[in-house]
Design a protein around this motif. Structure first.
Motif, PDB file in Angstrom:
ATOM      1  N   ASP A  91      47.503  27.843  35.020  1.00 12.63           N
ATOM      2  CA  ASP A  91      46.803  28.612  33.988  1.00 12.63           C
ATOM      3  C   ASP A  91      45.320  28.716  34.328  1.00 12.63           C
ATOM      4  N   ASN A  94      42.590  30.384  40.194  1.00 13.42           N
ATOM      5  CA  ASN A  94      42.667  31.358  41.281  1.00 13.42           C
ATOM      6  C   ASN A  94      43.676  30.830  42.294  1.00 13.42           C
ATOM      7  N   GLU A 112      54.341  36.692  43.209  1.00 18.33           N
ATOM      8  CA  GLU A 112      53.147  37.262  42.561  1.00 18.33           C
ATOM      9  C   GLU A 112      53.389  37.466  41.075  1.00 18.33           C
ATOM     10  N   LYS A 113      54.502  38.085  40.725  1.00 14.84           N
ATOM     11  CA  LYS A 113      54.844  38.320  39.316  1.00 14.84           C
ATOM     12  C   LYS A 113      55.068  36.997  38.583  1.00 14.84           C
ATOM     13  N   SER A 116      51.700  35.422  37.888  1.00 13.46           N
ATOM     14  CA  SER A 116      50.997  36.169  36.832  1.00 13.46           C
ATOM     15  C   SER A 116      51.567  35.800  35.467  1.00 13.46           C
ATOM     16  N   ASN A 119      50.148  32.775  33.910  1.00 13.30           N
ATOM     17  CA  ASN A 119      48.749  32.927  33.504  1.00 13.30           C
ATOM     18  C   ASN A 119      47.723  32.529  34.559  1.00 13.30           C
ATOM     19  N   ALA A 120      48.038  32.787  35.816  1.00 11.91           N
ATOM     20  CA  ALA A 120      47.035  32.568  36.862  1.00 11.91           C
ATOM     21  C   ALA A 120      45.871  33.520  36.630  1.00 11.91           C
ATOM     22  N   LYS A 121      44.662  33.050  36.889  1.00  9.17           N
ATOM     23  CA  LYS A 121      43.473  33.890  36.751  1.00  9.17           C
ATOM     24  C   LYS A 121      43.521  35.030  37.766  1.00  9.17           C
ATOM     25  N   SER A 122      43.894  34.703  39.001  1.00  9.20           N
ATOM     26  CA  SER A 122      44.057  35.704  40.051  1.00  9.20           C
ATOM     27  C   SER A 122      45.111  35.197  41.021  1.00  9.20           C
ATOM     28  N   VAL A 123      45.747  36.130  41.710  1.00 13.71           N
ATOM     29  CA  VAL A 123      46.745  35.778  42.719  1.00 13.71           C
ATOM     30  C   VAL A 123      46.450  36.615  43.962  1.00 13.71           C
TER      31      VAL A 123
END
Length: 179
Positions: A91, A94, A112-113, A116, A119-123
């Motif tokens: 969560d 990055n 990737e999905k 996401s 709740n990853a900030k960025s991938v």
């Protein structure tokens, strides 16, 4: 083991230089950022991730996932199975997915999905080898060590039936070995 190869495609020295280049790029892209997690996809990414990590001069943590879309064959089944999930939550972090090779793109698209949804900030995606000619799904690859031709490559973590991972370079496997 070496006799099973047609040729050496990428030398050990070239791999180490690529790890340094990619680490420097990651440092530039994440300057001033916190909560960076490198997630290695087992088993193939281990050697590359270790070299990449040694060259990243910033605070980061690591985690691993084991996923499979190949089973025992040489072609992706298109279905991704999570064998080992992350150990820690991602969560607001990055995330950089570290992969040995991107072929069809199915596994990375799924992950990737999946990240996401966690709740990853960025991938972002970092791969040692990229095989764009085999792509079945569109994915953005942020960090690429080498583009490679559509040949069966082994070594430096990449395997055929769990063998050849310990080669210090990337080689092309003779077709008669896997046919």
């Amino acid at each position: 083991m070496h006799k099973d190869l047609e040729k050496i495609l990428i030398t050990e020295e070239e791999i180490h230089e690529a790890a340094k280049r990619l680490a420097a790029q990651i440092e530039r892209d994440y300057e001033g950022e916190r909560d960076i997690v490198l997630v290695g996809l087992l088993k193939g990414s281990v050697q590359f991730m270790a070299d990449l990590l040694k060259n990243i001069d910033m605070m980061c943590t690591i985690d691993f996932m084991c996923v499979s879309s190949y089973g025992k064959g040489t072609k992706s089944t298109g279905r991704v199975n999570i064998i080992k999930d992350l150990s820690e939550p991602i969560d607001d972090k990055n995330v950089i997915i570290v992969e040995d090779i991107i072929d069809s793109g199915n596994t990375l698209s799924f992950i990737e999905k999946y990240f996401s949804a966690k709740n990853a900030k960025s991938v972002r995606i970092c791969t040692l080898l990229n095989k764009p000619s085999r792509r079945e799904v569109e994915i953005d690859v942020d960090y690429i060590g080498f583009d490679v031709p559509d040949e069966f490559v082994v070594g430096y973590g990449l395997d055929y039936q769990e063998y050849y991972r310990n080669l210090p370079y990337i080689g092309v496997l003779k077709p008669e070995v896997y046919s």
